[in-house]
Design a protein around this motif. Sequence first.
Motif, PDB file in Angstrom:
ATOM      1  N   PRO A  96       0.833  -1.278   0.217  1.00 13.72           N
ATOM      2  CA  PRO A  96       0.053  -0.177   0.061  1.00 13.72           C
ATOM      3  C   PRO A  96       0.872   1.260  -0.114  1.00 13.72           C
ATOM      4  CG  PRO A  96      -0.873  -1.559   1.651  1.00 13.72           C
ATOM      5  CD  PRO A  96       0.537  -2.082   1.202  1.00 13.72           C
ATOM      6  N   ALA A  97       2.091   1.117   0.244  1.00 17.31           N
ATOM      7  CA  ALA A  97       2.970   2.353   0.390  1.00 17.31           C
ATOM      8  C   ALA A  97       3.777   2.526  -0.991  1.00 17.31           C
ATOM      9  CB  ALA A  97       3.893   2.307   1.686  1.00 17.31           C
ATOM     10  N   VAL A  98       3.621   1.680  -1.954  1.00 10.98           N
ATOM     11  CA  VAL A  98       4.278   1.987  -3.284  1.00 10.98           C
ATOM     12  C   VAL A  98       3.850   3.302  -3.774  1.00 10.98           C
ATOM     13  CG1 VAL A  98       4.360   1.008  -5.569  1.00 10.98           C
ATOM     14  CG2 VAL A  98       4.779  -0.506  -3.686  1.00 10.98           C
ATOM     15  N   PRO A  99       2.593   3.678  -4.094  1.00 11.58           N
ATOM     16  CA  PRO A  99       2.224   5.011  -4.601  1.00 11.58           C
ATOM     17  C   PRO A  99       2.748   6.208  -3.835  1.00 11.58           C
ATOM     18  CG  PRO A  99       0.118   3.502  -4.662  1.00 11.58           C
ATOM     19  CD  PRO A  99       1.473   2.874  -3.656  1.00 11.58           C
ATOM     20  N   PHE A 100       2.926   5.923  -2.468  1.00 11.72           N
ATOM     21  CA  PHE A 100       3.512   7.150  -1.708  1.00 11.72           C
ATOM     22  C   PHE A 100       4.891   7.191  -2.178  1.00 11.72           C
ATOM     23  CE2 PHE A 100       6.013   8.263   1.809  1.00 11.72           C
ATOM     24  CZ  PHE A 100       5.425   9.716   2.258  1.00 11.72           C
ATOM     25  N   VAL A 101       5.619   6.123  -2.064  1.00  9.63           N
ATOM     26  CA  VAL A 101       7.198   6.156  -2.241  1.00  9.63           C
ATOM     27  C   VAL A 101       7.382   6.615  -3.772  1.00  9.63           C
ATOM     28  CG1 VAL A 101       8.987   4.693  -2.752  1.00  9.63           C
ATOM     29  CG2 VAL A 101       7.650   4.308  -0.778  1.00  9.63           C
ATOM     30  N   ALA A 102       6.684   6.521  -4.871  1.00  8.04           N
ATOM     31  CA  ALA A 102       6.653   6.733  -6.213  1.00  8.04           C
ATOM     32  C   ALA A 102       6.746   8.241  -6.209  1.00  8.04           C
ATOM     33  CB  ALA A 102       5.789   5.918  -6.972  1.00  8.04           C
ATOM     34  N   GLU A 103       5.603   8.885  -5.678  1.00  7.85           N
ATOM     35  CA  GLU A 103       5.180  10.268  -5.428  1.00  7.85           C
ATOM     36  C   GLU A 103       6.392  11.130  -4.738  1.00  7.85           C
ATOM     37  OE1 GLU A 103       1.702  13.358  -4.249  1.00  7.85           O
ATOM     38  OE2 GLU A 103       1.724  11.192  -3.663  1.00  7.85           O
ATOM     39  N   ALA A 104       6.784  10.560  -3.592  1.00  2.00           N
ATOM     40  CA  ALA A 104       7.971  11.175  -2.950  1.00  2.00           C
ATOM     41  C   ALA A 104       9.222  11.190  -3.777  1.00  2.00           C
ATOM     42  CB  ALA A 104       8.441  10.444  -1.842  1.00  2.00           C
ATOM     43  N   ALA A 105       9.517  10.301  -4.640  1.00  2.00           N
ATOM     44  CA  ALA A 105      10.564   9.949  -5.334  1.00  2.00           C
ATOM     45  C   ALA A 105      10.589  11.046  -6.395  1.00  2.00           C
ATOM     46  CB  ALA A 105      11.030   8.741  -5.937  1.00  2.00           C
ATOM     47  N   GLU A 106       9.393  10.973  -7.085  1.00  4.59           N
ATOM     48  CA  GLU A 106       9.204  12.127  -8.257  1.00  4.59           C
ATOM     49  C   GLU A 106       9.154  13.574  -7.517  1.00  4.59           C
ATOM     50  OE1 GLU A 106       5.368  12.078 -10.476  1.00  4.59           O
ATOM     51  OE2 GLU A 106       6.221  10.594 -11.456  1.00  4.59           O
ATOM     52  N   LEU A 107       8.869  13.690  -6.320  1.00  2.12           N
ATOM     53  CA  LEU A 107       8.636  15.105  -5.800  1.00  2.12           C
ATOM     54  C   LEU A 107      10.323  15.667  -5.564  1.00  2.12           C
ATOM     55  CD1 LEU A 107       7.428  17.603  -4.453  1.00  2.12           C
ATOM     56  CD2 LEU A 107       7.808  16.145  -2.165  1.00  2.12           C
ATOM     57  N   LEU A 108      11.122  14.540  -5.158  1.00  8.96           N
ATOM     58  CA  LEU A 108      12.639  14.973  -4.972  1.00  8.96           C
ATOM     59  C   LEU A 108      13.515  14.679  -6.140  1.00  8.96           C
ATOM     60  CD1 LEU A 108      12.550  13.615  -1.137  1.00  8.96           C
ATOM     61  CD2 LEU A 108      12.189  15.934  -1.819  1.00  8.96           C
ATOM     62  N   GLY A 109      13.027  14.219  -7.293  1.00 10.52           N
ATOM     63  CA  GLY A 109      14.071  13.983  -8.310  1.00 10.52           C
ATOM     64  C   GLY A 109      14.788  12.760  -8.062  1.00 10.52           C
ATOM     65  N   LEU A 110      14.221  11.684  -7.378  1.00 11.55           N
ATOM     66  CA  LEU A 110      15.187  10.565  -6.847  1.00 11.55           C
ATOM     67  C   LEU A 110      14.822   9.457  -7.805  1.00 11.55           C
ATOM     68  CD1 LEU A 110      15.149  11.000  -3.372  1.00 11.55           C
ATOM     69  CD2 LEU A 110      16.982  11.401  -4.600  1.00 11.55           C
ATOM     70  N   PRO A 111      15.623   8.469  -7.834  1.00  4.76           N
ATOM     71  CA  PRO A 111      15.226   7.142  -8.686  1.00  4.76           C
ATOM     72  C   PRO A 111      13.753   6.574  -8.262  1.00  4.76           C
ATOM     73  CG  PRO A 111      17.352   7.116  -8.035  1.00  4.76           C
ATOM     74  CD  PRO A 111      16.767   8.028  -7.147  1.00  4.76           C
ATOM     75  N   GLY A 112      13.089   6.220  -9.061  1.00  2.00           N
ATOM     76  CA  GLY A 112      11.810   5.527  -8.827  1.00  2.00           C
ATOM     77  C   GLY A 112      10.908   5.140 -10.189  1.00  2.00           C
ATOM     78  N   ILE A 113       9.884   4.377  -9.687  1.00  2.72           N
ATOM     79  CA  ILE A 113       9.057   3.999 -11.152  1.00  2.72           C
ATOM     80  C   ILE A 113       8.037   5.172 -11.480  1.00  2.72           C
ATOM     81  CG2 ILE A 113       9.270   1.719 -10.375  1.00  2.72           C
ATOM     82  CD1 ILE A 113       6.426   1.838  -9.298  1.00  2.72           C
ATOM     83  N   GLY A 114       7.973   6.165 -10.613  1.00 11.20           N
ATOM     84  CA  GLY A 114       6.871   7.175 -11.176  1.00 11.20           C
ATOM     85  C   GLY A 114       5.608   6.672 -10.644  1.00 11.20           C
ATOM     86  N   ARG A 115       4.754   7.824 -10.426  1.00  8.47           N
ATOM     87  CA  ARG A 115       3.345   7.869  -9.901  1.00  8.47           C
ATOM     88  C   ARG A 115       2.423   6.908 -10.873  1.00  8.47           C
ATOM     89  NH1 ARG A 115       1.966  13.860  -7.883  1.00  8.47           N
ATOM     90  NH2 ARG A 115       3.399  14.155  -9.573  1.00  8.47           N
ATOM     91  N   ASP A 116       2.444   7.234 -12.070  1.00 10.89           N
ATOM     92  CA  ASP A 116       1.798   6.509 -13.135  1.00 10.89           C
ATOM     93  C   ASP A 116       1.868   5.062 -13.173  1.00 10.89           C
ATOM     94  OD1 ASP A 116      -0.202   6.457 -15.295  1.00 10.89           O
ATOM     95  OD2 ASP A 116       1.463   5.673 -16.414  1.00 10.89           O
ATOM     96  N   ALA A 117       3.247   4.444 -13.160  1.00  7.38           N
ATOM     97  CA  ALA A 117       3.566   3.166 -12.986  1.00  7.38           C
ATOM     98  C   ALA A 117       3.129   2.507 -11.630  1.00  7.38           C
ATOM     99  CB  ALA A 117       4.858   2.794 -13.098  1.00  7.38           C
ATOM    100  N   ALA A 118       3.514   3.377 -10.777  1.00  2.00           N
ATOM    101  CA  ALA A 118       3.001   2.636  -9.369  1.00  2.00           C
ATOM    102  C   ALA A 118       1.703   2.520  -9.131  1.00  2.00           C
ATOM    103  CB  ALA A 118       3.380   3.868  -8.235  1.00  2.00           C
ATOM    104  N   LEU A 119       0.606   3.460  -9.905  1.00  2.00           N
ATOM    105  CA  LEU A 119      -0.797   3.459  -9.974  1.00  2.00           C
ATOM    106  C   LEU A 119      -1.191   1.967 -10.468  1.00  2.00           C
ATOM    107  CD1 LEU A 119      -3.758   4.408  -9.531  1.00  2.00           C
ATOM    108  CD2 LEU A 119      -3.465   5.506 -11.805  1.00  2.00           C
ATOM    109  N   GLY A 120      -0.416   1.799 -11.508  1.00  2.00           N
ATOM    110  CA  GLY A 120      -0.787   0.334 -12.145  1.00  2.00           C
ATOM    111  C   GLY A 120      -0.415  -0.684 -11.405  1.00  2.00           C
ATOM    112  N   ALA A 121       0.647  -0.705 -10.717  1.00  2.00           N
ATOM    113  CA  ALA A 121       1.018  -1.883 -10.065  1.00  2.00           C
ATOM    114  C   ALA A 121       0.339  -2.102  -8.864  1.00  2.00           C
ATOM    115  CB  ALA A 121       2.804  -1.641  -9.492  1.00  2.00           C
TER     116      ALA A 121
END
Length: 436
Positions: A96-121
């Motif tokens: 359940p924390a995957v979308p939050f982590v993706a959003e946080a990484a995107e916000l800070l410019g860090l590696p991640g799958i991005g919010r859209d991919a997190a939504l699909g997963a």
Amino acid sequence: MTAKDLVMTTDSPRPTLVLVYQRASLPWVFEGAERAGIDLVLVPRPDEAVSEDRLPPAVVELLRLDIEADRAGALDALRRRYEQNAFQGVVTLFDPAVPFVAEAAELLGLPGIGRDAALGAQDKRVMRERLAAAGLNVPGFVRLDRPADWAEAARLTFPVVVKPAHGFSSLGVTKADTPQSLKSVVDEVWRTSEGKLGQVDGLVVEEYLDGPEFAVESLAQDGAVRILTIGYKGDPQGPHFEEGVYRAPAALPEAVRDAVLREVTAAHKALGITDGPTHTELRLRGGTTPYLLEMGARIGGSGVSHHVVSGVTGIDFAAQALRLAAGLGAGLPVSDGLPAPVGAAANYIVPCGGHGRVTAIHGLDALRDDPRVDHVVQMLFPGDVVRPYPDFTGYPAFVLSRHEDLAETEEFHRFLERSIRIEYAEVADHGHEGQA
């Protein structure tokens, strides 16, 4: 941003990751970070007490956030922590924390799958739609945004399975055998999800897939997917699909194995998961054709997947996944097929076998000294209360073991079925439910 694009932004000699909602009692990811030379800032689960003076390996700091009750506040706290002392990534093993982590990484410019991919997963409705659009094997399905819409799913071929859109660990997953029973099952799944998850965003109703269940562990980097293991997960018939065993490597005919590899690799592309670990669960319809049940953008089982991959391949899955999350690259060669197995590994999930107040659990203590056993992770203890499903959806214990081959693994699980026994006493309507 891909992993190789990240420039280190801290003077610390060791990279640092923020690890969100990992239980401190489950050791694999903490030990993996230590082996990878990575420091962890742990965001503990709100329902778990973690002492500052007894931190798990590699944890150098606790950061208490409530990502469910105050998502915006948690994101702001992470931003301020990053500005004060930069870290190299944000990671979680809690679905359940995957979308939050993706959003946080995107916000800070860090590696991640991005919010859209997190939504699909994480959203099973979106996952089904994207897999279908990519031409992959998908059962007939209907998305329900409210329980009153249940009749829209009556046109499917029965039996069907009703799932919460954002569920995990088989929570709420229930089989409906006939159209006449569908409304009551939808209502039950909605109530269960609301009670356990706090809210319900919707359900998926999909045609039941016959055939055995398997789990696939993978690691993606820059769009290239390396599938590491395929493991057998049993053949649950429902109605609630409680998990039971996980044994790897699975014994599959070459043609079926290759079909699984193709389907899982294509699913990464369909869902947009280009970097990081994935845990995929699928069924072989008719025993031959792979249909994905779900793909999680994380190490599975709160770290159990690391135990399996390590035991089967010798690859340090947790360390490699954390290195990738920190922008260091996983270092795994990309190749076709599966790595040659060096052994077998398994997780035996002890069944509740009843309900009431636990008075005794027989057979677990002796396993702690068994040379085949790596870990006994116990979640229930005498005094805890197990209520009938769906009021209780946890497990008494995990027994994680390593073996020479699959035959030895199967024999060990038969031994566990005979030797582990839970005794219960009847309870009144009130009591403390054990925590899993």
